[in-house]
Scaffold this motif. Structure first.
Motif, PDB file in Angstrom:
ATOM      1  N   GLU A   1      45.601  45.406  46.871  1.00 47.92           N
ATOM      2  CA  GLU A   1      46.604  45.548  47.559  1.00 47.92           C
ATOM      3  C   GLU A   1      47.818  44.284  47.692  1.00 47.92           C
ATOM      4  OE1 GLU A   1      45.030  46.956  51.234  1.00 47.92           O
ATOM      5  OE2 GLU A   1      44.426  48.869  50.508  1.00 47.92           O
TER       6      GLU A   1
ATOM      7  N   LYS B   1      39.193  45.146  47.450  1.00 47.35           N
ATOM      8  CA  LYS B   1      40.182  46.212  47.675  1.00 47.35           C
ATOM      9  C   LYS B   1      41.388  45.378  48.489  1.00 47.35           C
ATOM     10  CE  LYS B   1      40.555  50.351  50.563  1.00 47.35           C
ATOM     11  NZ  LYS B   1      40.189  51.325  51.453  1.00 47.35           N
ATOM     12  N   LEU B   2      40.818  44.610  49.279  1.00 44.63           N
ATOM     13  CA  LEU B   2      42.066  43.781  49.904  1.00 44.63           C
ATOM     14  C   LEU B   2      43.108  42.960  48.919  1.00 44.63           C
ATOM     15  CD1 LEU B   2      40.075  42.359  53.062  1.00 44.63           C
ATOM     16  CD2 LEU B   2      41.824  44.189  53.037  1.00 44.63           C
TER      17      LEU B   2
ATOM     18  N   ALA C   1      41.682  47.216  58.815  1.00 42.68           N
ATOM     19  CA  ALA C   1      40.295  47.445  58.596  1.00 42.68           C
ATOM     20  C   ALA C   1      39.507  47.205  59.697  1.00 42.68           C
ATOM     21  CB  ALA C   1      39.730  46.639  57.235  1.00 42.68           C
TER      22      ALA C   1
ATOM     23  N   LEU D   1      50.828  41.119  53.834  1.00 46.73           N
ATOM     24  CA  LEU D   1      49.963  42.467  53.478  1.00 46.73           C
ATOM     25  C   LEU D   1      48.576  42.140  53.479  1.00 46.73           C
ATOM     26  CD1 LEU D   1      51.780  44.277  50.310  1.00 46.73           C
ATOM     27  CD2 LEU D   1      51.475  45.009  52.825  1.00 46.73           C
ATOM     28  N   TYR D   2      48.187  41.295  53.323  1.00 49.13           N
ATOM     29  CA  TYR D   2      46.680  40.897  53.574  1.00 49.13           C
ATOM     30  C   TYR D   2      46.101  40.832  54.669  1.00 49.13           C
ATOM     31  CZ  TYR D   2      42.125  38.448  52.753  1.00 49.13           C
ATOM     32  OH  TYR D   2      40.926  38.168  52.879  1.00 49.13           O
TER      33      TYR D   2
ATOM     34  N   SER E   1      46.468  44.351  56.283  1.00 48.69           N
ATOM     35  CA  SER E   1      45.146  44.944  55.669  1.00 48.69           C
ATOM     36  C   SER E   1      43.894  44.677  56.503  1.00 48.69           C
ATOM     37  CB  SER E   1      45.067  44.848  54.123  1.00 48.69           C
ATOM     38  OG  SER E   1      46.162  45.338  53.548  1.00 48.69           O
TER      39      SER E   1
ATOM     40  N   SER F   1      45.421  54.016  43.994  1.00 51.28           N
ATOM     41  CA  SER F   1      45.844  52.969  45.158  1.00 51.28           C
ATOM     42  C   SER F   1      47.256  53.057  45.435  1.00 51.28           C
ATOM     43  CB  SER F   1      45.555  51.578  44.716  1.00 51.28           C
ATOM     44  OG  SER F   1      46.168  51.153  43.524  1.00 51.28           O
TER      45      SER F   1
END
Length: 891
Positions: A844, A840-841, A884, A876-877, A880, A380
């Motif tokens: 990060e 995954k989210l 996606a 960031l979330y 992301s 990652s």
């Protein structure tokens, strides 16, 4: 010749040369913190070489159990891959303590090898230290060896040292040429199995100091060591130690268990695995039979690593179940006549090893999970190299060797930081080395003793008297304290788990406070913590006191109250040991103890937690015994074998002389023990267990109090109980435990109501926020910081919110005591149709708060330690999720 015949012929030969045949010392060194394991026959005679101890003989011979799997002498990585390296082996040896020297040592070795065992003289080579002309000439003049077969070598090959410090000296080695044509001269000392060392004759004449200096010893000694397995292979005409009758029973048993036959190939992975398993089973069985235990530090750590290494090799045989414990009985059957502790302890050892094996099989699976997590974290971060610290953690905590980590990494296209791994390994070794040095009481401090007598030993007279006249024979200033040796003393030195005595030493001018007493060879050392000038009536520091030859007469007196309290606790450990064996079973064996004036601690082999009923029964039995007021009988100078034959318990791992002291409470306990004890067990007064816990796999610990200390504890607890009864307004016959349970349940119900109220209020706010959050491609995306809630409420809120909308994803954050909690969710349709992955989210986002975590696509959690990074995590979330969703729309 069979191996047992070879061993016996060696001992018989030296018995005929006037040597006393002694028992092998345990592989766990007694009173020597510089060694993790006994690695040579001379270890048990180290005090003699240093002129600190004596023996009632000047010549000795034995077969010594040795382990070389750590420190300076470490053969672990070579095991199984060649014909002659082992972690456990027997060393046949003979010694001279200031008696004979080089001539006899060399000529007798030559005679045994060539005349008794008839080895071919033309196949033997002798090596000597490069400047040892004396040994070179003895080989030339006193033997008929081919002069061309006498070779000089440097310090690496022909100067022997037991460790970083201690006795050492030049040596002369005897090698045998096993090449087909006898042309092996060039292979001497190059590590080729075709020309191997058989016998090392060491001439002990120096003591290596901690600063590297070589200090001549008062007397010159001979210390020889011959590898039993190697000479067995030669005399039996085998090309490998593993092909002898020493190892055959183990290979037969491994074949019986796994179905794999031993083929004696050096390169075949199956044969390598069988050699490793056989060798490591020997090491573990002998070490545990002598009292060692697997653990996470010191020698226990080394044993645990050996066990795990063997288990990994068993997988090469297609066997994935515990195997080593199944070999313990085989060793007891094949070697128990020579080493009876194998037979006596086999049931206990088998259980300990099996428990360790079962635990590691579980740990191995967990280690693979950790490895996969490390790979995911590196990936990652767009890297492809596992750092050295992570590789060392896998090695240190989960038993993964570096090569295994590197191989697994290569399978997924990754590398491992080998330099970082080695750096972490060196740091651990340095910590272990420092710890061992700190445990050395007197040695390696750089200070010199000032002796007033040629006799550097003390007579202990403290069994029968606590005060006496004595003479000071030696003093030494070290680390802000004064060390004093007396010619005779009533002070008991720390030994066998009993602390050293405290008290006073008085001269005509000074009063010296003894804060501890320790043993240094045959000398009993009194540690002086404070000094009082009797004439000036003032205190002075120990460093400022200079004792001269006019102040040697002294009166030594032990603190009677401290000694008696210590004796109560010590005798109580004997009663406790007997009670445990009667109630739990004869498998119970002492694994360690500690007694001082305040309390006792007793470690013993047992494989489950003691129930309250068992603890009550043990305590009741000990107190019942105390009330019998039996006399304690102390037998001195009993031959060791006679004491064992009469049923005295010996604590395997301890070192015993030929004559021992037996402490007996008639009908209750008989043990070998050099400590001090009450004269009548009634003087113990009261025995109270205060805790029971686990020390290691298969080892439990009981801590207890006796006498006035136990009475004080029970009175304190009684007063507290009465105070609680008063606070609860309980009646005399009312159960306090029931009243307290009711209060606890009421408290839990109130807390639940409070939590439910908080959750309901929070859900109301968050539901509105979710419906008002941005709609991206038909999916609601919420990021929110929640104040004043813990991680549990945050998770419950997220679970409830997840069911509100068909297409939704969110990241919730909270902070409690400086720790960040993150919870991420994605609704079912957001996962299935839009491809969102909460696990995954959140990984990060967690990097922004210096944390990590994960979970399933539907729900995930993480933690962190940087609250300042929360805004960045939310940002960031959100980014992301948008990325996606865009990627999904483009598909």
């Amino acid at each position: 010749m069979k191996s047992r015949e070879i061993r016996q012929s060696f001992l018989d030969y030296f018995a005929n040369k006037g040597h006393n045949i002694v028992r092998s010392a345990p592989v766990i060194p007694a009173d020597d913190p510089t060694l993790l394991f006994t690695n040579a026959g001379m270890n048990q005679f180290k005090d003699v070489f240093l002129d600190k101890g004596t023996r009632p003989y000047v010549r000795a011979a034995d077969t010594q159990k040795c382990i070389r799997a750590s420190g300076k002498h470490n053969d672990l990585e070579d095991v199984g891959r060649d014909t002659y390296h082992h972690t456990f082996f027997e060393m046949l040896g003979n010694w001279s303590f200031g008696d004979y020297y080089k001539v006899e040592a060399i000529t007798w070795a030559w005679e045994l090898l060539t005349e008794v065992w008839t080895l071919p003289k033309e196949r033997l080579y002798a090596t000597v230290f490069h400047d040892d002309d004396e040994s070179f000439q003895i080989w030339q003049k006193h033997t008929d060896i081919n002069p061309e077969h006498i070779i000089r070598f440097g310090e690496k090959d022909n100067f022997w040292e037991m460790g970083e410090t201690g006795p050492c000296g030049p040596c002369s080695e005897i090698h045998i040429d096993l090449t087909e044509d006898g042309s092996g001269r060039s292979l001497v000392n190059v590590g080729d199995y075709r020309v191997i060392e058989l016998w090392n004759l060491v001439f002990i004449q120096y003591n290596r100091q901690s600063d590297g200096r070589l200090e001549p010893l008062p007397k010159k000694h001979v210390d020889t060591g011959m590898g039993f397995e190697r000479v067995a292979a030669v005399l039996q005409g085998k090309g490998s130690n593993y092909d002898t009758d020493v190892f055959k029973p183990l290979f037969d048993r491994i074949t019986e268990i796994t179905g794999v036959r031993y083929g004696a190939s050096m390169d075949n992975p199956l044969d390598i695995a069988m050699r490793v398993i056989a060798d490591h089973a020997r090491t573990l069985t002998f070490a545990l039979s002598d009292g060692a235990m697997p653990s996470n530090e010191g020698r226990g750590y080394v044993l645990r690593r050996i066990l795990r290494r063997a288990l990994r090799y068993s997988k090469n045989l297609g066997y994935n179940e515990p195997i080593l414990h199944q070999l313990v009985g085989t060793l007891a059957d094949s070697m128990g006549d020579v080493f009876p502790e194998l037979t006596k302890q086999q049931d206990t050892v088998r259980k300990i090893i099996k428990a360790e094996e079962e635990s590691f099989i579980v740990t191995l699976d967990r280690g693979i999970e950790i490895f996969n997590d490390v790979i995911e974290q590196v990936r990652s971060a767009s890297g492809n190299t596992i750092n050295g610290k992570d590789a060392f953690k896998l090695y240190d905590t989960y038993g993964f060797p570096f090569d295994l980590t590197r191989l697994m990494a290569a399978d997924v296209g990754f590398e491992v930081d080998g330099e970082g791994f080695e750096h972490a390994m060196q740091q651990q070794k340095e910590r272990a080395r420092t710890d061992r040095k700190e445990k050395q009481h007197v040695e390696d401090d750089g200070a010199e003793w000032l002796w007033f007598s040629d006799v550097h030993r003390s007579i202990f007279s403290g069994y029968d008297q606590l005060g006496m006249q004595a003479m000071i024979t030696g003093v030494k200033h070290v680390k802000g304290k004064l060390l004093v040796v007396l010619d005779q003393t009533p002070f008991y030195p720390e030994s066998g788990g009993q602390v050293g005595d405290r008290g006073w030493i008085e001269t005509g001018s000074y009063r010296l406070q003894v804060t501890d007493t320790i043993k240094d060879g045959d000398a009993i050392v009194h540690v002086i913590g404070a000094v009082f000038d009797k004439i000036l009536d003032t205190a002075i520091t120990p460093d400022d006191l200079a004792i001269d030859s006019n102040q040697l007469s002294a009166e030594a007196s032990v603190d009677r109250h401290v000694r008696l309290d210590t004796e109560r606790n010590h005798t109580a450990t004997h009663l406790l040991h007997g009670a445990l064996r009667r109630i739990l079973g004869q498998h119970v064996q002492q694994k360690g103890s500690f007694v001082n004036a305040e309390r006792l601690r007793f470690d013993f082999s047992h494989f489950s937690r003691l129930t309250n009923a068992e603890l009550e029964e043990v305590e009741a039995e000990v107190n019942e015994q105390i009330r019998t007021s039996e006399q304690v009988i102390k037998h001195s100078e009993v031959p060791y074998d006679d004491a064992i034959a009469k049923g005295a318990l010996a604590f395997f791992g301890d070192k015993y002389a030929d004559n021992v002291r037996v402490v007996e409470v008639p009908g209750i306990s008989v043990e070998l023990c050099g400590g001090t004890h009450v004269d009548n067990i009634g003087r113990i007064g009261l025995f109270k267990i205060i805790s029971e816990s686990s020390v290691a796999s298969g080892v439990r610990r009981i801590e207890a109090l006796t006498g006035k200390t136990a009475e004080k504890l029970m009175w304190n607890e009684y007063r507290e109980l009465q105070q609680v009864r008063h606070l609860l307004k309980a009646k005399g016959d009312e159960s306090l435990s029931e009243r307290v349970s009711e209060l606890i349940e009421a408290k839990k119900e109130l807390e639940k109501q409070l939590q439910d109220g908080k959750l309901a209020s929070l859900l109301s706010v968050l539901t509105a926020a979710l419906h008002a959050s941005p709609d991206i491609g038909g999916c609601r995306i919420m990021t929110n910081v929640v104040e004043g809630v813990d991680a549990d409420i945050l998770r419950q809120a997220a679970f409830a919110l997840r069911e509100l909308l068909p297409y939704a994803a969110a990241l919730l954050c909270s902070v409690e005591d400086g720790k960040v909690s993150l919870v991420s969710f994605a609704s079912d349709k957001a996962v299935r149709e839009l491809g969102l992955d909460a696990g995954k989210l959140i990984r990060e986002a967690a990097q922004s708060v210096q944390g990590g975590g994960g979970g399933k696509p539907e729900f995930a959690t993480a933690g962190g330690k940087n609250p300042d990074g929360i805004p960045r995590a939310l940002e960031l979330y959100a980014v992301s999720v948008k990325v996606a969703l865009q990627g999904m729309n483009e598909q």
